[in-house]
Design an enzyme around this catalytic site. Structure first.
Site, PDB file in Angstrom:
ATOM      1  N   ASP A  82      -4.366  -6.764   3.133  1.00 16.10           N
ATOM      2  CA  ASP A  82      -3.048  -6.659   2.493  1.00 16.10           C
ATOM      3  C   ASP A  82      -3.154  -5.794   1.235  1.00 16.10           C
ATOM      4  O   ASP A  82      -4.265  -5.432   0.803  1.00 16.10           O
ATOM      5  CB  ASP A  82      -2.590  -8.080   2.139  1.00 16.10           C
ATOM      6  CG  ASP A  82      -1.134  -8.138   1.678  1.00 16.10           C
ATOM      7  OD1 ASP A  82      -0.350  -7.230   2.022  1.00 16.10           O
ATOM      8  OD2 ASP A  82      -0.785  -9.119   0.972  1.00 16.10           O
TER       9      ASP A  82
ATOM     10  N   GLU B 293      -1.999  -0.340  -0.314  1.00 18.56           N
ATOM     11  CA  GLU B 293      -1.301   0.953  -0.455  1.00 18.56           C
ATOM     12  C   GLU B 293      -2.010   1.870  -1.446  1.00 18.56           C
ATOM     13  O   GLU B 293      -1.955   3.085  -1.233  1.00 18.56           O
ATOM     14  CB  GLU B 293       0.147   0.702  -0.882  1.00 18.56           C
ATOM     15  CG  GLU B 293       0.988   0.001   0.163  1.00 18.56           C
ATOM     16  CD  GLU B 293       0.595  -1.451   0.414  1.00 18.56           C
ATOM     17  OE1 GLU B 293       0.154  -2.108  -0.543  1.00 18.56           O
ATOM     18  OE2 GLU B 293       0.704  -1.898   1.558  1.00 18.56           O
TER      19      GLU B 293
ATOM     20  N   ASP C 250       6.609  -6.811   4.374  1.00 15.84           N
ATOM     21  CA  ASP C 250       7.542  -7.845   3.929  1.00 15.84           C
ATOM     22  C   ASP C 250       8.992  -7.598   4.321  1.00 15.84           C
ATOM     23  O   ASP C 250       9.795  -7.096   3.530  1.00 15.84           O
ATOM     24  CB  ASP C 250       7.435  -8.010   2.408  1.00 15.84           C
ATOM     25  CG  ASP C 250       6.043  -8.455   2.003  1.00 15.84           C
ATOM     26  OD1 ASP C 250       5.283  -8.883   2.891  1.00 15.84           O
ATOM     27  OD2 ASP C 250       5.725  -8.364   0.806  1.00 15.84           O
TER      28      ASP C 250
HETATM   29  O1  MIG Z   1       2.396  -9.710  -3.309  1.00 14.91           O
HETATM   30  O2  MIG Z   1      -0.510 -12.555   0.061  1.00 14.91           O
HETATM   31  O3  MIG Z   1       2.919  -8.521   2.823  1.00 14.91           O
HETATM   32  O4  MIG Z   1       2.407 -10.957   4.079  1.00 14.91           O
HETATM   33  O5  MIG Z   1       2.041 -13.199   2.452  1.00 14.91           O
HETATM   34  C1  MIG Z   1       2.568 -10.314  -2.069  1.00 14.91           C
HETATM   35  C2  MIG Z   1       0.830 -12.848  -0.164  1.00 14.91           C
HETATM   36  C3  MIG Z   1       1.280 -10.262  -1.342  1.00 14.91           C
HETATM   37  C4  MIG Z   1       2.230  -9.459   0.730  1.00 14.91           C
HETATM   38  C5  MIG Z   1       2.121  -9.519   2.212  1.00 14.91           C
HETATM   39  C6  MIG Z   1       2.513 -10.886   2.681  1.00 14.91           C
HETATM   40  C7  MIG Z   1       1.623 -11.927   2.033  1.00 14.91           C
HETATM   41  C8  MIG Z   1       1.739 -11.810   0.520  1.00 14.91           C
HETATM   42  N1  MIG Z   1       1.396 -10.460   0.107  1.00 14.91           N
END
Ligand code: MIG
Length: 737
Positions: free
Chosen positions: A384, A387, A453
């Site tokens: 996650d 980016e 998201d």
């Molecule tokens: O700032 O890890 O897209 O699936 O549950 C949010 C917490 C960070 C973004 C991800 C999401 C995940 C969440 N993350």
């Protein structure tokens, strides 16, 4: 990305042209150097000419000096724009100053490179990855710059998490693709500035792009994926149902989720652990208060056929007492700025970013991932925030990974994180389970993806179909959105319609954010559980069909979920359909994606189509054209083609179970298919390839490749109300009618 072997090179219209198969690379002199080194070896130009042959096409110049690709009959397929393509941006300033009457000015957009292609009125433009809009991108502008912005994604949203610089054009003169391999921020303007102009503008890139030719979208996608690399073969288990939540905060809570699935008789393969399993958000650690014995939990779940997937973020907590931070610091393995390690804030607070482009760092990440998975028996990794995201606004351009500036490595960061992670699975000889949020067009060989998201909104349910289908066309067959929506509270009706619409989504994961209501299928009421369960069972029954499609994705780059135009490129009615998809060639799905709606128009391409019993109340045989079809809450518009031959399982609770029965569903008319069987997880293991056909009377199964001891004991053929079972054998002939 593979090294293309160029057979012909020439200079045309002042640009270098190289050709390999149906791929034409167009680049300015000097390209192939520093900028594109990440992908290509520089090659020498051999000669110049007026035109070069590319299979059935000719690349040449128009009398006024524009590049043009024609067919043998002289028909133009692709040509450079013929008007003034200088771009002016109208200053969109609605601030006080402009309200007070200050003059609004037109500012010239300065692109270092601008690729200008002419569009005809009838052209449709597909591709560009995850953007939350319909399949046809015409009229929109998108900016390829991996961005984490959790506000409501919609068609106007210029940048999402992924940068997939590929468009597939259904042009007046035929299909073609354009791939722009530059990793810098770039703009794809698809006739939004001038209706007949498609341009790709880059502020710092060089002119260097690929034209991919083909008779059909399938040809173009095959060639394109040959260029950027085809996806790894998916683990069979990954096609199973997955449940997630930010976060299941303790060992007990995770177990309760598995219990909830089991008690309700719902199949499940994976549960995801979101960030709160970590100790203070330190990646590769576990909070021992909440998860006193994570390994034991994994082992317990594994016996029930459920594996754990753990989230990993790139941000490493800046903490001298933390081994990962110390190790990366000691190897100078962190992004730097002005000669100092670059700090920003993410979940752990003060954090640093690993330089995944550095070999030593990548190896370290691979080993750390492997140890972590081994210690806690973790089945998959979810990457996650790559980016990369940050809590203090965008990273400055001069944050360096090795010799590369941020503006150049940004769009590739997610890929390199996923690559280092995927390599941990290779160490074990296993197919990787990695899903990533950020990626680039070249990432599919290393990782699967999800779309980030979304929210519990009908608009986001609607967008999921073109998003998943478009990712497929862009060479990312294993994709999915958060079922039920991530942000906001889902409703019973929305969740039911969501599972109905996404039931064939290759990555099938229900996920929701903290501060939202529980979203597991059994968190609503009995009816929700029942309908959700009915669809999950359909999914598991069709797992071998999806797995066969995954093989063809791996081998030829074919999407699993396909937009209608992909399968029926010569059917004008299919060209802009975004609310209906194909699953392979034998199934079409037209689900409900509007609140309160119980009837919708379904489009039937040529051929005969029959509603799937138990799922679709419409059981009439349908032929070409639109029909209004009623779909009550428990129904969805699933149809099979009359010549379908579809391999199926029956009654599995998870995909670790070995199916002992191979069921073959016949649509009733003559048809055929190729089906695969292997252990579902190893990279090098053997496999069987079955060829199955039905001539209207007799069904035949023969084994074309035999490299795996089949788990099947029984072969069952289902046709209309007939069901014939025989002991399984590698060559079989069954009289059906
Ligand atoms: O700032 O890890 O897209 O699936 O549950 C949010 C917490 C960070 C973004 C991800 C999401 C995940 C969440 N993350």
């Amino acid at each position: 990305m593979r090294d293309v072997c160029y057979k012909t090179t020439a200079v045309l219209c002042g640009k270098n042209i190289s050709v390999d198969g149906n791929i034409v690379r167009v680049f300015e002199t000097g390209a192939g150097d520093e900028l594109v080194k990440l992908f290509f070896d520089p090659e020498r130009l051999d000669y110049s000419s007026d035109a070069i042959k590319v299979g059935a096409y000719t690349v040449g110049a128009t009398p006024d000096g524009r590049l043009r690709v024609c067919r043998a009959d002289g028909k133009t397929v692709v040509e450079e724009y013929d008007g003034d393509a200088t771009v002016y941006a109208e200053e969109k300033d609605f601030s006080l100053a402009s309200l007070e009457g200050h003059k609004k000015e037109n500012v010239r957009c300065e692109y270092r490179t601008q690729i200008n292609i002419k569009l005809a009125d009838v052209d449709c433009v597909y591709g560009l990855g995850d953007k939350a809009a319909g399949v046809d991108r015409r009229g929109y502008e998108y900016v390829q710059w991996n961005t984490d912005d959790p506000s409501q994604h919609n068609e106007n949203y210029k940048s999402l998490y992924k940068s997939i610089n590929f468009v597939l054009v259904s042009g007046k003169g035929g299909f073609y693709g354009i791939f722009y391999p530059d990793t810098h921020k770039c703009t794809f303007n698809i006739g939004a500035y001038k209706a007949d102009l498609m341009f790709i503008g880059s502020e710092c890139g060089r002119l260097d792009y690929y034209i991919i030719l083909g008779e059909t979208p399938r040809d173009v996608v095959r060639e394109y994926t040959r260029l950027v690399g085809r996806p790894a073969l998916v683990r069979l288990k990954m096609l199973g149902n997955q449940q997630s939540r930010w976060s299941y905060g303790s060992q007990d809570e995770v177990e309760k989720i598995a219990d909830g699935y089991a008690e309700n008789g719902l199949p499940l393969d994976y549960i995801h652990l979101d960030i709160d399993y970590m100790d203070g958000y330190r990646v590769y650690t576990v909070d021992k208060t909440r998860f006193p014995d994570l390994r034991m939990l994994s082992e317990k779940l594994e016996k029930r056929g459920v594996e754990l997937v753990a989230i990993i973020d790139p941000g490493v907590k800046s903490d001298d007492g933390y081994a990962v931070y110390r190790d990366l610091s000691n190897m100078n393995g962190l992004a730097v700025r002005n000669g100092e390690v670059y700090h920003n804030a993410v979940w752990p607070g003060d954090s640093v970013y690993p330089d995944y482009f550095d070999r030593e760092v990548a190896r370290y990440v691979t080993e750390t991932t492997a140890n972590f998975m081994r210690d806690y028996k973790i089945g998959g990794i979810w990457c996650d925030m790559n980016e990369p995201a940050s809590f203090n606004g965008p990273l400055p351009d001069d944050v360096m990974c090795g010799e590369y500036c941020h503006d150049r490595w940004h769009n590739l960061y997610g890929e390199y994180m996923a690559r280092a992670t995927a390599a941990a699975f290779e160490l074990e000889g296993k197919r990787p389970y990695v899903i990533t949020r950020a990626c680039f067009g070249t990432s599919a060989p290393f990782t699967t993806v999800w779309n980030g998201d979304n929210q519990s909104l009908w608009a986001h349910l609607k967008a999921s179909l073109p998003q998943i289908a478009t990712m497929g066309v862009c060479g990312f067959p294993i994709d999915g959105v958060d079922i039920g929506g991530f942000g906001g509270d889902c409703t019973k009706e929305l969740l039911i319609r969501w599972i109905e619409a996404n039931i064939f989504s290759p990555l099938l994961r229900n996920h929701s954010s903290m501060h939202t209501r529980s979203q597991e299928p059994f968190a609503f009421d009995g009816e929700t559980t029942e309908i959700y369960g009915k669809f999950l069972r359909l999914r598991y029954d069709l797992a071998p069909y999806l797995y066969d499609l995954a093989h063809s994705a791996h081998e030829c780059g074919e999407p699993i979920i396909r937009p209608m135009f992909y399968s029926y490129p010569d059917d004008e009615a299919c060209r802009r359909i975004s609310d209906q998809i194909m699953i392979g060639e034998y199934l079409t799905l037209a689900p409900i994606t509007d609140q309160g709606c119980e009837c919708r128009a379904v489009y039937f391409p040529r051929g005969e189509w029959i509603g799937w019993k138990g799922i679709n109340a419409d059981v009439k045989t349908r032929s070409k054209g639109y029909a209004a079809v009623p779909m009550q809450l428990e129904c969805s518009g699933l149809y099979y083609r009359a010549d379908a031959v579809i391999p199926m399982y029956s009654g599995l609770r998870n995909l670790s179970e070995k199916p002992s029965e191979l069921i073959v569903f016949l649509g009733g008319k003559a048809g055929r298919c190729i089906s695969y069987e292997d252990d579902g997880k190893s990279v090098a293991g053997g496999r069987n390839v079955y060829s199955m056909s039905f001539d209207g009377k007799i069904f035949r199964l023969s084994t074309v490749v035999r490299g795996y001891d089949s788990d099947y004991k029984t072969l069952t053929v289902v046709c209309d109300d007939k069901r014939i079972s025989v002991p399984f054998d590698y060559e079989r002939r069954i009289k059906v009618l």
